[in-house]
Design an enzyme around this catalytic site. Structure first.
Site, mmCIF file in Angstrom:
data_model
loop_
_atom_site.group_PDB
_atom_site.id
_atom_site.type_symbol
_atom_site.label_atom_id
_atom_site.label_comp_id
_atom_site.label_asym_id
_atom_site.label_seq_id
_atom_site.Cartn_x
_atom_site.Cartn_y
_atom_site.Cartn_z
ATOM 1 N NE ARG A 85 -3.450 2.487 2.548
ATOM 2 C CZ ARG A 85 -3.316 3.382 3.528
ATOM 3 N NH1 ARG A 85 -2.576 3.121 4.599
ATOM 4 N NH2 ARG A 85 -3.945 4.541 3.479
ATOM 5 C CG HIS A 129 -1.092 9.152 3.390
ATOM 6 N ND1 HIS A 129 -1.266 7.794 3.601
ATOM 7 C CD2 HIS A 129 -0.734 9.648 4.587
ATOM 8 C CE1 HIS A 129 -1.014 7.496 4.873
ATOM 9 N NE2 HIS A 129 -0.679 8.609 5.496
ATOM 10 C CD GLU A 175 -5.081 7.895 9.530
ATOM 11 O OE1 GLU A 175 -4.576 8.956 9.931
ATOM 12 O OE2 GLU A 175 -4.781 6.786 10.002
ATOM 13 C CG ASN A 301 -5.245 3.624 8.509
ATOM 14 O OD1 ASN A 301 -5.319 2.608 7.809
ATOM 15 N ND2 ASN A 301 -4.843 4.788 8.039
ATOM 16 C CE1 TYR A 303 -0.134 2.901 13.357
ATOM 17 C CE2 TYR A 303 -2.069 4.064 12.533
ATOM 18 C CZ TYR A 303 -0.820 3.493 12.314
ATOM 19 O OH TYR A 303 -0.272 3.517 11.064
ATOM 20 C CD GLU A 355 -1.747 4.161 7.902
ATOM 21 O OE1 GLU A 355 -1.496 4.636 9.039
ATOM 22 O OE2 GLU A 355 -1.893 4.869 6.898
HETATM 23 C C1 FCB Z 1 -1.459 7.363 10.616
HETATM 24 C C2 FCB Z 1 -0.986 7.878 9.277
HETATM 25 C C3 FCB Z 1 0.367 7.369 8.849
HETATM 26 C C4 FCB Z 1 1.327 7.290 10.013
HETATM 27 C C5 FCB Z 1 0.695 6.580 11.190
HETATM 28 C C6 FCB Z 1 1.614 6.420 12.369
HETATM 29 O O1 FCB Z 1 -2.383 8.238 11.140
HETATM 30 O O2 FCB Z 1 -1.915 7.537 8.281
HETATM 31 O O3 FCB Z 1 0.840 8.188 7.829
HETATM 32 O O4 FCB Z 1 1.779 8.544 10.334
HETATM 33 O O5 FCB Z 1 -0.467 7.246 11.581
#
Ligand code: FCB
Length: 446
Positions: A85, A129, A175, A301, A303, A355
């Site tokens: 990607r 992006h 995002e 995405n 995290y 992500e």
């Molecule tokens: C996301 C972004 C990516 C990277 C990660 C850690 O929000 O899409 O570009 O910075 O965080």
């Protein structure tokens, strides 16, 4: 509790055609900020604002991927993943964001796509992006202007005409919450505007541009799957108090429902429109239908979760939680819950985790990076995804963020997310332990 599984056992929990990949984005790795006719982006300019980037870094060279792309593709092939990607830089393709097309910029992405296909790796492209052509910001206020949405649809068509026969997947945006809120409300990301009304108008134009681009690309008859990538940090109230619970509900609306509702239900959430009052965006009749175009996939995405209280609506970690170098809580179980919740609340197309990954303070010792914490982070989230799939979630793929250490936006080069270490002085790449583990996960299916 981190679970350890033999890779073959973990891999067996996924279908054979599951897509495994690594992800990057143009501004974070390409460098070559002015090469071959590229125009400047709002990030090129934002990096020049004193204090905007923690370590004073910029995207001029980054990982020099623009010149080292072949070796980088070899690296991806060596990992044995199915897919890569990447994002396309709008100002590399259209230096001013409208009009003239830069043939040399477009040719770079053509080489990249052909290079992936030659190595048996599926290209997953993202059109935006965050690197808006600076000219559109200067001229019209960027995403504040409705016209930018139409320019974006033109750009999508340009890319589609050139690559639409070869890429497997195209996401319009990465995002949009980040583009709108961090860029135009909090001002911590480019273009550095601080105005809530502007931010919500921008968010509407971002969503509108998504719908317009989908329509334009579909009309071209492409076989590529078309969709969008949203960031999701599921929100939990800090306590059971009514205040915290209400705050969490609002934050969930601003962060998640503001995007998923118009795309998958055809309308903005009423509670957030109320909450915004005079800052709510101007919406033309017909916009809702454009935004709610059919998506072939949804990219998520993930995290960390968010903890919400009346004093801090969006903390990226619960007090005392295990966190990464970003201060983000490590909570794989929240990924399972998030996927289950979306599955319950929406009729979604197939999803991809586009992500997922972690920054840690790595050290390169005798040519090795023993990033056990990052390996565990990835393993535990892959497992969390398997659990959601076993409960009915239709997930088709997973992409590690990121292939390479790279320019982490306002944090500059101080945060390392790569499974491959980059020495920024020499541009030397070293596979970290996490990359070796990911490769062994890929090989376990052979
Ligand atoms: C996301 C972004 C990516 C990277 C990660 C850690 O929000 O899409 O570009 O910075 O965080």
């Amino acid at each position: 509790m981190i679970q350890h599984l033999p890779v073959a056992e973990l891999r067996r929990r996924f279908p054979r055609d599951f897509v495994w990949g690594v992800a990057t984005s143009a501004f974070q790795i390409e460098g070559a900020a002015r090469a071959d006719g590229k125009g400047l982006s709002i990030w090129d300019e934002f990096c020049r604002v004193p204090g905007a980037i923690a370590d004073g870094g910029n995207g001029d060279i980054a990982c020099d991927h623009y010149h080292r792309w072949e070796a980088d593709l070899d690296l991806i092939a060596d990992l044995g993943v199915t897919a890569y990607r990447f994002s396309i830089s709008w100002p590399r393709v259209q230096p001013n964001g409208s009009g003239e097309v830069n043939a040399r910029g477009l040719a770079f992405y053509e080489r990249l796509v052909d290079g992936l296909l030659a190595r048996g790796i599926q290209p997953y492209a993202t059109l935006y992006h965050w690197d808006l052509p600076a000219e559109l910001q200067r001229r019209d206020g960027g995403w504040l202007s409705r016209d930018t949405a139409y320019r974006f649809a033109d750009y999508a068509q340009i890319v589609m005409r050139r690559l639409g026969d070869r890429v497997v997947s195209i996401a319009t945006h990465n995002e949009p919450w980040v583009s709108a809120v961090l860029g135009y409300e909090r001002g911590v990301f480019a273009p550095g505007v601080q105005d809530r009304r502007v931010a919500y108008q921008a968010s509407h134009h971002l969503l509108l541009s998504h719908g317009l681009a989908l329509k334009a690309m579909r009309a071209s008859g492409t076989k590529a799957e078309l969709g969008i990538v949203l960031n999701m940090s599921p929100v939990y109230p800090a306590t059971d108090s009514e205040l915290d619970v209400d705050e969490a509900r609002l934050e969930d609306g601003r962060l998640i429902r503001w995007y998923t509702d118009p795309i998958f239900k055809g309308q903005y959430p009423a509670d957030i429109l109320d909450h915004l009052g005079a800052d709510a965006p101007l919406i033309h009749s017909g916009d809702a239908e454009i935004i709610a175009q059919h998506c072939d996939f949804l990219g998520i995405n993930y995290y960390h979760p968010t903890e919400s209280s009346s004093s801090n609506p969006a903390a990226p970690a619960t007090r005392g939680a295990r966190v990464t170098d970003m201060g983000w809580e490590v909570a794989p179980n929240r990924l399972t819950d998030l996927l289950m919740r979306l599955h319950r609340d929406y009729r979604l197309p197939p999803i991809f985790i586009t992500e997922n990954g972690a920054a840690y303070r790595d050290s390169l010792v005798d040519g090795r990076v023993e990033d056990e914490l990052r390996r565990q982070y990835i393993e535990s989230h892959v497992l969390a995804m398997a659990e959601a799939m076993e409960q009915g979630v239709n997930a088709k793929g997973y992409f590690v963020w990121s292939l390479l250490d790279n320019f982490e936006w306002a944090q500059g080069y101080s945060k390392r997310f790569g499974i491959v270490h980059v020495d920024y002085e020499t541009q030397h790449r070293t596979l970290k332990r996490s990359a070796e583990w990911y490769r062994s996960l890929m090989r376990s299916a052979e």
